[in-house]
Design a protein around this motif. Structure first.
Motif, PDB file in Angstrom:
ATOM      1  N   ILE A 151       0.829  -1.201   0.000  1.00 48.63           N
ATOM      2  CA  ILE A 151       0.000   0.000   0.000  1.00 48.63           C
ATOM      3  C   ILE A 151       0.864   1.252   0.000  1.00 48.63           C
ATOM      4  O   ILE A 151       0.706   2.146  -0.834  1.00 48.63           O
ATOM      5  N   ASN A 152       1.825   1.331   0.927  1.00 41.88           N
ATOM      6  CA  ASN A 152       2.694   2.507   1.030  1.00 41.88           C
ATOM      7  C   ASN A 152       3.809   2.434  -0.005  1.00 41.88           C
ATOM      8  O   ASN A 152       4.764   1.671   0.150  1.00 41.88           O
ATOM      9  N   LEU A 153       3.674   3.201  -1.073  1.00 38.11           N
ATOM     10  CA  LEU A 153       4.644   3.198  -2.166  1.00 38.11           C
ATOM     11  C   LEU A 153       5.056   4.621  -2.518  1.00 38.11           C
ATOM     12  O   LEU A 153       4.319   5.573  -2.244  1.00 38.11           O
ATOM     13  N   PRO A 154       6.220   4.770  -3.143  1.00 41.81           N
ATOM     14  CA  PRO A 154       6.609   6.103  -3.616  1.00 41.81           C
ATOM     15  C   PRO A 154       5.641   6.589  -4.700  1.00 41.81           C
ATOM     16  O   PRO A 154       5.037   5.787  -5.416  1.00 41.81           O
ATOM     17  N   VAL A 155       5.482   7.871  -4.820  1.00 43.38           N
ATOM     18  CA  VAL A 155       4.676   8.537  -5.849  1.00 43.38           C
ATOM     19  C   VAL A 155       3.177   8.300  -5.605  1.00 43.38           C
ATOM     20  O   VAL A 155       2.485   9.150  -5.085  1.00 43.38           O
ATOM     21  N   TYR A 156       2.671   7.125  -6.020  1.00 38.78           N
ATOM     22  CA  TYR A 156       1.263   6.783  -5.803  1.00 38.78           C
ATOM     23  C   TYR A 156       1.179   5.545  -4.919  1.00 38.78           C
ATOM     24  O   TYR A 156       2.043   4.669  -4.978  1.00 38.78           O
ATOM     25  N   ASP A 157       0.114   5.430  -4.121  1.00 38.68           N
ATOM     26  CA  ASP A 157       0.008   4.273  -3.239  1.00 38.68           C
ATOM     27  C   ASP A 157      -0.574   3.064  -3.972  1.00 38.68           C
ATOM     28  O   ASP A 157      -0.985   3.145  -5.142  1.00 38.68           O
ATOM     29  N   PRO A 166      -5.674 -11.609 -10.334  1.00 35.20           N
ATOM     30  CA  PRO A 166      -5.694 -11.667  -8.870  1.00 35.20           C
ATOM     31  C   PRO A 166      -4.642 -10.753  -8.250  1.00 35.20           C
ATOM     32  O   PRO A 166      -3.502 -10.714  -8.700  1.00 35.20           O
ATOM     33  N   ILE A 167      -5.056 -10.011  -7.225  1.00 36.52           N
ATOM     34  CA  ILE A 167      -4.164  -9.068  -6.532  1.00 36.52           C
ATOM     35  C   ILE A 167      -4.209  -9.348  -5.037  1.00 36.52           C
ATOM     36  O   ILE A 167      -5.291  -9.409  -4.445  1.00 36.52           O
ATOM     37  N   ILE A 168      -3.034  -9.542  -4.445  1.00 38.42           N
ATOM     38  CA  ILE A 168      -2.908  -9.711  -2.999  1.00 38.42           C
ATOM     39  C   ILE A 168      -2.200  -8.484  -2.440  1.00 38.42           C
ATOM     40  O   ILE A 168      -1.085  -8.166  -2.853  1.00 38.42           O
ATOM     41  N   PHE A 169      -2.847  -7.793  -1.520  1.00 38.47           N
ATOM     42  CA  PHE A 169      -2.187  -6.672  -0.857  1.00 38.47           C
ATOM     43  C   PHE A 169      -1.302  -7.188   0.275  1.00 38.47           C
ATOM     44  O   PHE A 169      -1.688  -8.098   1.016  1.00 38.47           O
ATOM     45  N   ILE A 170      -0.108  -6.628   0.364  1.00 37.08           N
ATOM     46  CA  ILE A 170       0.819  -6.946   1.452  1.00 37.08           C
ATOM     47  C   ILE A 170       1.200  -5.617   2.101  1.00 37.08           C
ATOM     48  O   ILE A 170       1.773  -4.753   1.444  1.00 37.08           O
ATOM     49  N   SER A 171       0.867  -5.451   3.383  1.00 33.15           N
ATOM     50  CA  SER A 171       1.109  -4.145   3.983  1.00 33.15           C
ATOM     51  C   SER A 171       1.253  -4.216   5.492  1.00 33.15           C
ATOM     52  O   SER A 171       0.699  -5.099   6.144  1.00 33.15           O
ATOM     53  N   ALA A 192      -9.245  -2.280   0.672  1.00 31.15           N
ATOM     54  CA  ALA A 192      -8.555  -3.091  -0.335  1.00 31.15           C
ATOM     55  C   ALA A 192      -9.515  -4.065  -1.006  1.00 31.15           C
ATOM     56  O   ALA A 192      -9.537  -4.191  -2.239  1.00 31.15           O
ATOM     57  N   MET A 193     -10.326  -4.764  -0.210  1.00 34.48           N
ATOM     58  CA  MET A 193     -11.239  -5.751  -0.771  1.00 34.48           C
ATOM     59  C   MET A 193     -12.325  -5.069  -1.606  1.00 34.48           C
ATOM     60  O   MET A 193     -12.720  -5.579  -2.665  1.00 34.48           O
ATOM     61  N   ASN A 194     -12.806  -3.919  -1.140  1.00 29.26           N
ATOM     62  CA  ASN A 194     -13.835  -3.202  -1.887  1.00 29.26           C
ATOM     63  C   ASN A 194     -13.310  -2.662  -3.216  1.00 29.26           C
ATOM     64  O   ASN A 194     -14.085  -2.435  -4.156  1.00 29.26           O
ATOM     65  N   MET A 195     -12.010  -2.459  -3.299  1.00 32.80           N
ATOM     66  CA  MET A 195     -11.427  -1.945  -4.537  1.00 32.80           C
ATOM     67  C   MET A 195     -10.995  -3.055  -5.488  1.00 32.80           C
ATOM     68  O   MET A 195     -10.372  -2.800  -6.507  1.00 32.80           O
TER      69      MET A 195
END
Length: 220
Positions: free
Chosen positions: A49-55, A70-75, A86-89
């Motif tokens: 989630i926390n990334l440079p420029v855009y999240d 498929p996308i897995i968020f790691i944060s 995250a799930m709603n998006m």
């Protein structure tokens, strides 16, 4: 595709998935995540989630314009609000840091199995042996030759190919084709299967649909 700006975490994940014969694509230009995705066409994305420029939420939205990959968020952000957002998006799973690489790999494998099940890079294509079924335009090709199927024949082929390697019972096929199978003559299914099988065999796919006496039908 690993979208993570912590090099230690990148290396850890890459080494873990390489043991499973997966090829990591590590993002190092966080201004150009979308174009790298379009260029490389990965099968799954691990997104911080926390990334440079855009999240990560921004890149998730951009990628969802092109694909249902498929996308897995790691944060390290592990509040309920972050997970719900995250799930709603459109995320498929959420893993909080610190995490076990064994658990992460298990989640990756499970998600890949559920998503693709021997499909190709595009989720609307199912290809087995020399038969290709396109879900986006309801067409079927055998050795690149298009064949004309009725609506029921197409549905039968879709069910059988989606569950390749499994014996599909006649009852299951009847329920898949007709909402109330009680009013359908069992012979109707046999007729549709035989017509489908003949069309596929004439086009060059012999013994594609196998009959398991007393059990149902199978595509291996």
């Amino acid at each position: 595709m690993i979208v993570e700006d912590d090099r230690t975490v990148n290396t850890l994940i890459a080494e873990a998935i390489e043991k499973w014969q997966m090829d990591p694509i590590i993002v190092d230009n966080f201004n150009d995540v979308e174009n790298l995705f379009l260029k490389t066409q990965p099968h799954l994305i691990l997104m911080d989630i926390n990334l440079p420029v855009y999240d990560g939420f921004y890149w998730n939205q951009r990628i969802r314009l092109h694909s249902k990959i498929p996308i897995i968020f790691i944060s390290s952000r592990n509040t309920n609000m972050d997970m719900v957002m995250a799930m709603n998006m459109g995320a498929d799973d959420y893993v909080s840091k610190p995490f076990s690489t064994d658990v992460l790999v298990a989640k990756i494998n499970a998600l890949l199995r559920r998503t693709y099940n021997y499909k190709d890079d595009h989720q609307d294509i199912i290809s087995l042996h020399n038969v290709t079924l396109n879900l986006s335009n309801s067409t079927v090709k055998v050795n690149d030759q298009a064949i004309d199927l009725s609506k029921n024949e197409y549905k039968l082929l879709q069910v059988l190919m989606n569950q390749s390697g499994q014996i599909i019972s006649r009852d299951h096929l009847l329920r898949s084709l007709w909402e109330d199978e009680r009013f359908v003559d069992d012979n109707t299914l046999t007729v549709n299967i035989n017509r489908l099988r003949k069309k596929i065999e004439v086009a060059g796919a012999k013994d594609f649909i196998k009959t398991k006496v007393g059990q149902g039908y199978l595509i291996e």
